[in-house]
Motif scaffolding. Structure first.
Motif, PDB file in Angstrom:
ATOM      1  N   LEU A  30       0.820  -1.204  -0.091  1.00 11.58           N
ATOM      2  CA  LEU A  30      -0.024  -0.083  -0.053  1.00 11.58           C
ATOM      3  C   LEU A  30       1.006   1.305  -0.028  1.00 11.58           C
ATOM      4  O   LEU A  30       0.630   2.333  -0.717  1.00 11.58           O
ATOM      5  CB  LEU A  30      -0.933  -0.006   1.197  1.00 11.58           C
ATOM      6  CG  LEU A  30      -1.984  -1.129   1.353  1.00 11.58           C
ATOM      7  CD1 LEU A  30      -2.668  -1.231   2.583  1.00 11.58           C
ATOM      8  CD2 LEU A  30      -3.109  -1.007   0.088  1.00 11.58           C
TER       9      LEU A  30
ATOM     10  N   ASN B 100      -6.752  -8.036  -1.611  1.00 11.40           N
ATOM     11  CA  ASN B 100      -6.873  -6.452  -1.566  1.00 11.40           C
ATOM     12  C   ASN B 100      -6.532  -5.591  -2.680  1.00 11.40           C
ATOM     13  O   ASN B 100      -6.713  -4.486  -2.603  1.00 11.40           O
ATOM     14  CB  ASN B 100      -5.781  -6.042  -0.276  1.00 11.40           C
ATOM     15  CG  ASN B 100      -6.187  -6.230   1.008  1.00 11.40           C
ATOM     16  OD1 ASN B 100      -6.839  -5.285   1.817  1.00 11.40           O
ATOM     17  ND2 ASN B 100      -6.117  -7.566   1.603  1.00 11.40           N
TER      18      ASN B 100
ATOM     19  N   SER C 160      -8.110  -1.717  -3.073  1.00 12.25           N
ATOM     20  CA  SER C 160      -7.186  -0.752  -2.594  1.00 12.25           C
ATOM     21  C   SER C 160      -6.562   0.002  -3.656  1.00 12.25           C
ATOM     22  O   SER C 160      -5.417   0.601  -3.804  1.00 12.25           O
ATOM     23  CB  SER C 160      -5.941  -1.589  -1.730  1.00 12.25           C
ATOM     24  OG  SER C 160      -6.408  -1.943  -0.698  1.00 12.25           O
TER      25      SER C 160
ATOM     26  N   ARG D 241      -3.765   7.594   2.584  1.00 11.68           N
ATOM     27  CA  ARG D 241      -4.015   6.184   1.935  1.00 11.68           C
ATOM     28  C   ARG D 241      -3.979   5.038   2.982  1.00 11.68           C
ATOM     29  O   ARG D 241      -4.785   4.331   3.334  1.00 11.68           O
ATOM     30  CB  ARG D 241      -2.925   6.060   1.044  1.00 11.68           C
ATOM     31  CG  ARG D 241      -2.807   4.624   0.481  1.00 11.68           C
ATOM     32  CD  ARG D 241      -3.731   4.417  -0.390  1.00 11.68           C
ATOM     33  NE  ARG D 241      -4.027   5.212  -1.524  1.00 11.68           N
ATOM     34  CZ  ARG D 241      -5.012   4.821  -2.493  1.00 11.68           C
ATOM     35  NH1 ARG D 241      -5.734   4.103  -2.121  1.00 11.68           N
ATOM     36  NH2 ARG D 241      -5.319   5.879  -3.127  1.00 11.68           N
TER      37      ARG D 241
ATOM     38  N   ALA E 249      -6.583   2.254   4.375  1.00 16.94           N
ATOM     39  CA  ALA E 249      -5.987   0.843   4.321  1.00 16.94           C
ATOM     40  C   ALA E 249      -6.428   0.250   5.597  1.00 16.94           C
ATOM     41  O   ALA E 249      -6.529  -0.848   5.653  1.00 16.94           O
ATOM     42  CB  ALA E 249      -4.767   0.917   3.733  1.00 16.94           C
TER      43      ALA E 249
ATOM     44  N   ASN F  57      -8.412  -2.830   6.610  1.00 12.47           N
ATOM     45  CA  ASN F  57      -7.699  -4.212   7.129  1.00 12.47           C
ATOM     46  C   ASN F  57      -8.650  -4.705   8.389  1.00 12.47           C
ATOM     47  O   ASN F  57      -8.499  -5.832   8.561  1.00 12.47           O
ATOM     48  CB  ASN F  57      -6.203  -3.782   7.411  1.00 12.47           C
ATOM     49  CG  ASN F  57      -5.432  -4.647   6.385  1.00 12.47           C
ATOM     50  OD1 ASN F  57      -5.705  -5.326   5.643  1.00 12.47           O
ATOM     51  ND2 ASN F  57      -3.942  -4.259   6.622  1.00 12.47           N
TER      52      ASN F  57
END
Lengths: 369, 369
Positions: free
Chosen positions: A185, A228, A232, A357, A361, A365
C-alpha cells in the motif's frame, strides 16, 4: 491505464505541478555528521543542489565552527542556511538501542527533531541506517495502522517512468504477511503520487513465480494481496523474481528488509563491477580510447542511468514525517541526489497523501481481519 | 597463501592437470527435455562443446525419433552419442513431490539414473530446479553428514581467479546455522579443487558487517564458522553484504537458498539491463556506431565477462554424484557452458574429493556438538 510521467524520469516530480505547495520554499534538515566522508561532502552536496534550485533552504546540524567555515566558502548557500550546533554524532557502529537512550543532542537526533517541530519539511542523513530508523520512529512516531515502517528505494527499470520502487530494503529484517501488504500500500501510494500511475502494478519478490514457491509468509501475503488489490486500487501481478526487479512488468516490488537489502546491494555491486570493467575495456588500447572519445556522449548518458549515486536516497515510509537516508559513502553528487529526492517529496506533499492512504487502508484491514 | 589459477578464469580447471582422470573420456548424461527451448537448443549446445573437446561423450535422454534427427545432422556428435529413449518429460510447473512419485521414465529421471548406475560421470539438465533437486536426492542420495544439499554458482568477481562461488542459490529456501556451516565446507572444497586456493576465504551474506546484524540463525552461523575455520582450513572473513559478492574480499559467499536466489537473479537482471542500455547507447547515433566498431574487441571481451550465458550452470553439492542445473531458458551457448562445467567437474574427480571433505567435516561437527 497508465500515463507517462510529466517530467523527466527517476524522480518524484509529476505531482509538483498540481500541488498546492508547488513553488513554495522547502526546508531540508540535514544531519551533516555520520557519513563516511564527513561534513565537507555533505555541505558540498547541499551547495550543488542549491545552485540548481532557488526554492530550497537548509538547516544544517553539526559542529558549528566546522560548518560555518564550510558554508562560508559557498556563495550558493548564502542566506539559505541555518546552522544548529550539535556536538554529538552517531557513528556507524553505534547500536540503535544505545542511540535511542543516549542520542539526544546528536546531529542525527536534532535533524529529525526539526521535522517533528515543523521547522523543516524533510530530513536527510548519511548516517547509520538502524540508528536513523530507530530515532525516526522514536521522534516522529509511526503512522496509525503501520506496524513496521519500511525503506523504499527507486530502481532503474525498463518502465516508461524509468524507475520502479522496491521496499523494504533494510528497515527491518522481518516482515509477516500483514507487513508485506502494508508495504504494498505504501509503495503504491509512492508510485501514484510520484509518477502519476493510477493503478500501480505490485509484485511480491520470491524465488519463482508459481503459487507454491517460497516461504509460508509469502504464500499468505500472496493471498492477502490478491484479495486487497481491487479495493486498494492496485494491480497485483503475483510473485516476481530478482531478474524482474528492473523489468517493465511491475511498478512496486514488495519484500522483507533482509531480502530487499541483499537484492539492492547485489545489483549495486554488479553495476559497479560492470562500470569498472567497461572503463578498463575502453582504456585497453589506443583504438579503444579513441572509441571512448567518439562514444563520449552516449556513454555518459548510460553512465548516468546506471550510476547508483544518481539514484541515491532511501525514503522511510510509514512515519509522521519524511526522512531520506543517503548512502553512508555518499560524495557530493550522491548527497545532492538525496537532497533532490527530499526536496521533491517535500514539495509534492507526499507525507499527507500517504498518511491518508494508510489510514483508509488500516480501516479496510480491520474489516478484513 | 593463494596461487593463481593455472588456466583461464571462470572454470574448474586447475586440478585437471594433476588428476588421475586427466585426459580420460567423460560421459555427460543429458536431460534433453525440460528447457524452454526444447531439445534442439540442448543438442546444439552439446555439439558446440564437442567440437572443442575430443574427450567428451554424451548419453542423451528424450524422444528417440526427435533426438536421432537432431543428432544425425551434426558431424561433431558422430559416434559420441548414445540416445536413450524417454517419452515422459518433467515440465516447469510440475511439483517436486509429484515428480518423485510419478517421474519414473522421464528424461530427467533417466538422466540422473545414468550417473547413479555409473554409465555417466555427470548429469546436466535445463529442467525444473525443484524437481531436479528432488529427483537427484531421491536417486543419488545425500552424502553422509549432509542435511541439505545446495546449489552453487560461479560469479564474476574482482578476484585473481575471476570468479567467486555462492551457495545456496535455490536448493532450499531454509537453512539453519549447521546447514550454513556445511555450505561453507562444500564451497571451500569447490574453490580448493577448482581454483587451487589452499585456504578459501568465506563470507556469510548479511545486511551489514557488524556482529549484531541480521537474523538469529546468521549470528549462530557466524560463531560456528569462526570456531570451525582453522580446523577446516578456511579463512572466515565474517559477514559480507550484497555488494561484496563480486569483490576480491571473498572466494565463497554462504547464504540460504532464498536469499542466494534473489541475489543471483537481481545481479543477472542488472547485468541484462546494462547490456541492453549499452547496446542502445552505441546505436544512438552514427558517431556512436562508429565508436562501437572501433571498440569492438574491447566490448566483446567485456561482454563475455558479464554474459550470464558464459557462466551458466549451478552445481548441486552434497550428493553422491554431480548434477549441473542449466538455466531453463538456455540457448546453445548456455548449454555448451553448462556442459563444459559438468565436463570439468567430471575430469577433476571433484565428487570424491568433496565426499572426503564432507566426511571429515561431519566427524568434526559431531565433536563440536
Amino acid at each position: 491505464m497508465r500515463r507517462k510521467p510529466i517530467r523527466k524520469p527517476h524522480r518524484m516530480t509529476s505531482t509538483i505541478e498540481n500541488s498546492e505547495s508547488a513553488g513554495k520554499r522547502i526546508i531540508v534538515s540535514i544531519d551533516t555528521m555520520g557519513g563516511d566522508r564527513g561534513p565537507a561532502a555533505v555541505v558540498a552536496g547541499c551547495s550543488r543542489f542549491a545552485k540548481k534550485n532557488p526554492d530550497v533552504a537548509f538547516i544544517l546540524h553539526g559542529p558549528k565552527d566546522v560548518l560555518s567555515k564550510l558554508v562560508g566558502r559557498r556563495k550558493s548557500l548564502l542566506e539559505r542556511v541555518t546552522i544548529q550546533n550539535a556536538d554529538g554524532a552517531v557513528s556507524m557502529t553505534d547500536k540503535p538501542g544505545q542511540v535511542m537512550r543516549n542520542g539526544k543532542g546528536t546531529s542525527m537526533w536534532n535533524a529529525i527533531d526539526a521535522v517533528k517541530s515543523g521547522d523543516a519539511d524533510v530530513c536527510v542523513s548519511c548516517g547509520n541506517t538502524g540508528a536513523l530508523m530507530a530515532l525516526s520512529m522514536l521522534r516522529l512516531r509511526k503512522l496509525p495502522g503501520i506496524n513496521r515502517p519500511a525503506i523504499a528505494v527507486l530502481w532503474p527499470s525498463r518502465n516508461a517512468s524509468g524507475a520502479n520502487v522496491m521496499l523494504d530494503v533494510g528497515a527491518d529484517v522481518r516482515a509477516d504477511e500483514n507487513d508485506l501488504l502494508q508495504y504494498a500500500l505504501m509503495g503504491a501510494s509512492y508510485m501514484r503520487n510520484g509518477y502519476d500511475i493510477k493503478r500501480p502494478r505490485i509484485g511480491l519478490l520470491n524465488v519463482g513465480t508459481e503459487d507454491n514457491k517460497g516461504r509460508p509468509e509469502l504464500k499468505a501475503a500472496h493471498d492477502l494481496m490478491s484479495i486487497n488489490a481491487d479495493v486498494s486500487n492496485f494491480e497485483y501481478v503475483g510473485f516476481v523474481e530478482g531478474n524482474d526487479i528492473p523489468s517493465d512488468k511491475v511498478d512496486v516490488i514488495v519484500t522483507d528488509g533482509f531480502t530487499g537489502n541483499v537484492a539492492l546491494k547485489s545489483a549495486e555491486g554488479t553495476a559497479k563491477l560492470i562500470r569498472e570493467l567497461l572503463k578498463e575495456a575502453f582504456n585497453h588500447s589506443l583504438l579503444s580510447r579513441l572509441a571512448a572519445l567518439l562514444a563520449y556522449t552516449s556513454l555518459r548518458r548510460l553512465s548516468g542511468r546506471i550510476d547508483p549515486r544518481q539514484l541515491n536516497g532511501g525514503v522511510f515510509l510509514g512515519l509522521n514525517g519524511t526522512v531520506v537516508k543517503s548512502h553512508g559513502s555518499a560524495d557530493a553528487t550522491s548527497v545532492a541526489s538525496a537532497v533532490q529526492l527530499a526536496f521533491q517529496l517535500g514539495q509534492s506533499g507526499f507525507d499527507e497523501k500517504l498518511a491518508a492512504r494508510v489510514a483508509s487502508a488500516a480501516a479496510l484491514n480491520q474489516i478484513d481481519e
